[in-house]
Motif scaffolding. Sequence first.
Motif, PDB file in Angstrom:
ATOM      1  N   GLU A   1       0.832  -1.210   0.000  1.00  0.00           N
ATOM      2  CA  GLU A   1       0.000   0.000   0.000  1.00  0.00           C
ATOM      3  C   GLU A   1       0.859   1.250   0.000  1.00  0.00           C
ATOM      4  O   GLU A   1       0.569   2.220  -0.699  1.00  0.00           O
ATOM      5  CB  GLU A   1      -0.933   0.002   1.209  1.00  0.00           C
ATOM      6  CG  GLU A   1      -2.048  -1.010   1.111  1.00  0.00           C
ATOM      7  CD  GLU A   1      -2.882  -1.098   2.382  1.00  0.00           C
ATOM      8  OE1 GLU A   1      -2.792  -0.190   3.230  1.00  0.00           O
ATOM      9  OE2 GLU A   1      -3.625  -2.075   2.516  1.00  0.00           O
ATOM     10  N   SER A   2       1.929   1.246   0.781  1.00  0.00           N
ATOM     11  CA  SER A   2       2.843   2.384   0.836  1.00  0.00           C
ATOM     12  C   SER A   2       3.510   2.604  -0.522  1.00  0.00           C
ATOM     13  O   SER A   2       3.617   3.729  -0.998  1.00  0.00           O
ATOM     14  CB  SER A   2       3.893   2.147   1.924  1.00  0.00           C
ATOM     15  OG  SER A   2       4.779   3.227   1.992  1.00  0.00           O
ATOM     16  N   ALA A   3       3.935   1.526  -1.152  1.00  0.00           N
ATOM     17  CA  ALA A   3       4.565   1.629  -2.475  1.00  0.00           C
ATOM     18  C   ALA A   3       3.571   2.151  -3.504  1.00  0.00           C
ATOM     19  O   ALA A   3       3.906   3.003  -4.328  1.00  0.00           O
ATOM     20  CB  ALA A   3       5.126   0.270  -2.903  1.00  0.00           C
ATOM     21  N   ALA A   4       2.332   1.662  -3.445  1.00  0.00           N
ATOM     22  CA  ALA A   4       1.299   2.124  -4.380  1.00  0.00           C
ATOM     23  C   ALA A   4       1.007   3.609  -4.161  1.00  0.00           C
ATOM     24  O   ALA A   4       0.799   4.359  -5.127  1.00  0.00           O
ATOM     25  CB  ALA A   4       0.026   1.296  -4.210  1.00  0.00           C
ATOM     26  N   ALA A   5       1.010   4.070  -2.915  1.00  0.00           N
ATOM     27  CA  ALA A   5       0.768   5.488  -2.618  1.00  0.00           C
ATOM     28  C   ALA A   5       1.904   6.352  -3.158  1.00  0.00           C
ATOM     29  O   ALA A   5       1.672   7.462  -3.647  1.00  0.00           O
ATOM     30  CB  ALA A   5       0.613   5.690  -1.109  1.00  0.00           C
TER      31      ALA A   5
END
Length: 190
Positions: free
Chosen positions: A25-29
């Motif tokens: 999720e952090s990478a996608a953000a």
Amino acid sequence: MAAALAVAGGLAFAAGPARPAAAAESAAARVHAQDIADLFRDACVSAKADPEAVADWALVNGFVTDSPASREVAAAIRKRGETGNVFSRPGGRATLLLISTTAPSNCIVMGLGAVDGPRLRGRMEIQASDWPGVTVQPEPSRGMDYDQDGPHRSVSYIGVSGPDRYRLTVVSPLGIARGTAIMGMSVEPR
């Protein structure tokens, strides 16, 4: 798979695949923040918010005006008495909207979904400081935090090139969060 929540000794902790999911999720953000910044640079900054140039860029690059999100934002713009175009990527990927209005000239990239707010603000700072032919200064008096759709931060910059004056604004979550993120440019009278 959802992480299992275990309670031991009165302390709650996440077990299982929570870390990989959070990392994803952090990478996608971060990727979403970069997408917003790249679109803003390519469509808005390069065109200096000229509505016709922005529309041409959007159409040449395959953006469309018939997604549900673009129609909703276009209706809100018309309701305010403004004219312009709202573009989105084709194929139902309406996580990025490109908005161009006239009188005054504005170019806005709106990101919907999880975004890395600090990264997005950092991208605006880089773009503002590396804009050929335009002298840009931060406008700290316009920087502010507010809690609409979660805690957000708004920071503005003023750019000047000859007789032209531009306001660059970024609005993004304080951290990594879901919410609306905006990078915008408006042409202002001097």
